[in-house]
Design an enzyme around this catalytic site. Structure first.
Site, mmCIF file in Angstrom:
data_model
loop_
_atom_site.group_PDB
_atom_site.id
_atom_site.type_symbol
_atom_site.label_atom_id
_atom_site.label_comp_id
_atom_site.label_asym_id
_atom_site.label_seq_id
_atom_site.Cartn_x
_atom_site.Cartn_y
_atom_site.Cartn_z
ATOM 1 N N LYS A 41 0.806 -1.230 0.000
ATOM 2 C CA LYS A 41 0.000 0.000 0.000
ATOM 3 C C LYS A 41 0.840 1.281 0.000
ATOM 4 C CE LYS A 41 -4.283 -1.781 2.040
ATOM 5 N NZ LYS A 41 -5.302 -1.563 3.077
ATOM 6 N N ASP A 76 -10.377 2.660 1.944
ATOM 7 C CA ASP A 76 -10.626 1.962 3.216
ATOM 8 C C ASP A 76 -11.442 2.836 4.171
ATOM 9 O OD1 ASP A 76 -9.406 -0.460 2.641
ATOM 10 O OD2 ASP A 76 -7.463 0.132 3.451
HETATM 11 P P1 NAP Z 1 -0.831 -3.119 11.337
HETATM 12 O O1 NAP Z 1 -0.290 -2.039 10.468
HETATM 13 O O2 NAP Z 1 -0.036 -4.368 11.536
HETATM 14 O O3 NAP Z 1 -1.161 -2.469 12.788
HETATM 15 C C1 NAP Z 1 -1.555 -3.277 13.836
HETATM 16 C C2 NAP Z 1 -1.923 -2.422 15.041
HETATM 17 O O4 NAP Z 1 -2.493 -3.284 16.016
HETATM 18 C C3 NAP Z 1 -0.777 -1.692 15.696
HETATM 19 O O5 NAP Z 1 -1.231 -0.420 16.110
HETATM 20 C C4 NAP Z 1 -0.467 -2.572 16.913
HETATM 21 O O6 NAP Z 1 0.051 -1.856 18.022
HETATM 22 C C5 NAP Z 1 -1.848 -3.043 17.278
HETATM 23 N N1 NAP Z 1 -1.885 -4.308 18.023
HETATM 24 C C6 NAP Z 1 -1.636 -5.548 17.557
HETATM 25 N N2 NAP Z 1 -1.837 -6.460 18.526
HETATM 26 C C7 NAP Z 1 -2.235 -5.770 19.632
HETATM 27 C C8 NAP Z 1 -2.590 -6.166 20.952
HETATM 28 N N3 NAP Z 1 -2.577 -7.441 21.339
HETATM 29 N N4 NAP Z 1 -2.959 -5.204 21.827
HETATM 30 C C9 NAP Z 1 -2.970 -3.896 21.443
HETATM 31 N N5 NAP Z 1 -2.647 -3.466 20.204
HETATM 32 C C10 NAP Z 1 -2.270 -4.407 19.315
HETATM 33 O O7 NAP Z 1 -2.245 -3.619 10.795
HETATM 34 P P2 NAP Z 1 -3.300 -2.815 9.895
HETATM 35 O O8 NAP Z 1 -3.004 -3.021 8.458
HETATM 36 O O9 NAP Z 1 -3.390 -1.434 10.407
HETATM 37 O O10 NAP Z 1 -4.649 -3.629 10.209
HETATM 38 C C11 NAP Z 1 -5.235 -3.615 11.502
HETATM 39 C C12 NAP Z 1 -6.457 -4.520 11.501
HETATM 40 O O11 NAP Z 1 -7.479 -3.978 10.662
HETATM 41 C C13 NAP Z 1 -6.173 -5.930 10.972
HETATM 42 O O12 NAP Z 1 -6.866 -6.845 11.787
HETATM 43 C C14 NAP Z 1 -6.756 -5.912 9.580
HETATM 44 O O13 NAP Z 1 -7.188 -7.199 9.171
HETATM 45 C C15 NAP Z 1 -7.940 -4.984 9.780
HETATM 46 N N6 NAP Z 1 -8.398 -4.324 8.537
HETATM 47 C C16 NAP Z 1 -9.668 -4.531 8.149
HETATM 48 C C17 NAP Z 1 -10.152 -3.906 7.016
HETATM 49 C C18 NAP Z 1 -11.568 -4.147 6.594
HETATM 50 O O14 NAP Z 1 -11.925 -3.835 5.442
HETATM 51 N N7 NAP Z 1 -12.414 -4.640 7.471
HETATM 52 C C19 NAP Z 1 -9.315 -3.068 6.252
HETATM 53 C C20 NAP Z 1 -8.001 -2.854 6.683
HETATM 54 C C21 NAP Z 1 -7.554 -3.508 7.834
HETATM 55 P P3 NAP Z 1 1.623 -1.493 18.138
HETATM 56 O O15 NAP Z 1 1.836 -0.301 17.266
HETATM 57 O O16 NAP Z 1 1.835 -1.212 19.564
HETATM 58 O O17 NAP Z 1 2.372 -2.706 17.651
#
Ligand code: NAP
Length: 280
Positions: free
Chosen positions: A71, A108
């Site tokens: 992305k 998104d």
């Molecule tokens: P990412 O860049 O890997 O970011 C993950 C985030 O989650 C970080 O802020 C991380 O915190 C936090 N995190 C992970 N495990 C945690 C825990 N146990 N406790 C507290 N915080 C935690 O991922 P992303 O791309 O932003 O995606 C995030 C989520 O959104 C994913 O589950 C993805 O599947 C979902 N998503 C869904 C859609 C949809 O269309 N529904 C679209 C996009 C994404 P730290 O910074 O402290 O590591």
């Protein structure tokens, strides 16, 4: 599906791509609308993404959805970017124009707002502060969408405070750490879980949702399981909830319009198709 010499081609690129729901959604819409088009998955080696996308300049492929891990790179190679993509510092859509230029967008955030409109009718992002839990790519897109929608204060809450501060600063948002969540929830009209906590097999996010006002809407971007422990907790407190599958479908709608020049037909139950495909 019948293909012709005039078939309009679009697709999704990522690595891995095998679990993407996008081909299921777009091809169901194409079939129902009777459009001479096709939507295909592309799995590109990380080192070759740029060359792959550059080779599509000129419109041999109408456009691409872009997913992890490309992305950021997608935004960087585009000639023009929407405010949403620039603010999110990530693109999930590339449009290949016939003049050879590439437009980057990020749908998104639109998908997230569409999910609120569908599952929490009457929700107004401009009516009060919004809390976003997480500071990854999804949180960045969500924060930009709420700012664009006129939200008076976006509060970004993350386990790693520094990452929340990095996102918050350019958007004029407020950054807080996860142990300040209760304070962040005060007066909020919405809380969005944009962390990956709660995904099937991982521990649920432990935050005091009882500190949210009774009228707050609670959303989880995670869609597997469909009703995450976070949403179950919110429902138990009587809060209205919005699920991640509605967002996934919501981001695909403007993508389809970019690629095929018209909105997807409304008479296809793509949610049911996605639920079946995901085994939810
Ligand atoms: P990412 O860049 O890997 O970011 C993950 C985030 O989650 C970080 O802020 C991380 O915190 C936090 N995190 C992970 N495990 C945690 C825990 N146990 N406790 C507290 N915080 C935690 O991922 P992303 O791309 O932003 O995606 C995030 C989520 O959104 C994913 O589950 C993805 O599947 C979902 N998503 C869904 C859609 C949809 O269309 N529904 C679209 C996009 C994404 P730290 O910074 O402290 O590591």
């Amino acid at each position: 599906m019948r293909l012709s010499g005039a078939t309009r081609v679009a697709g999704v690129v990522g690595r891995p791509i095998v679990h993407s729901m996008s081909p299921i959604l777009h091809n169901a819409w194409l079939a129902a609308a009777g459009i001479d088009g096709v939507y295909v998955p592309f799995s590109t080696e990380p080192g070759r993404f740029r060359a792959f996308a550059e080779s599509l300049r000129g419109g041999s492929v109408a456009g691409l959805n872009v997913t992890l891990p490309f992305k950021g790179e997608a935004l960087a190679l585009a000639d023009e970017a929407t405010f949403r993509a620039a603010s999110a510092q990530a693109a999930n859509v590339l449009v290949f124009r016939e003049d050879g230029t590439i437009l980057a967008d990020n749908t998104d955030g639109l998908g997230m707002l569409g999910a609120f409109a569908e599952q929490a009718p009457g929700f107004d992002a401009a009516a009060g502060p919004v809390v976003i839990l997480g500071a990854g790519g999804a949180a960045r897109g969500a924060a930009a969408a709420f700012v664009e929608a006129g939200c008076p204060q976006v509060r970004i809450v993350n386990r790693t405070l520094l990452k929340a501060q990095e996102i918050a600063e350019p958007l004029g948002a407020v950054a807080l750490s996860l142990n300040e969540a209760a304070a962040a929830f005060e007066g909020a009209v919405a809380v969005v879980n944009a962390t990956s906590a709660g995904l099937s097999g991982s521990a649920a996010l432990d935050v005091p949702l009882e500190a949210t006002p009774p009228g707050a809407v609670v959303m989880d971007m995670v869609y597997k399981p469909l009703k995450t422990p976070f949403l179950a907790q919110a429902e138990g407190l009587g809060r209205r909830t919005v699920d991640g599958l509605a967002m996934l479908i919501g981001q695909a709608v403007p993508s389809f319009e970019y690629f095929y020049g018209r909105p997807p037909p409304k008479d296809v139950d793509v949610r049911a198709l996605a639920i079946a495909a995901l085994g939810l």
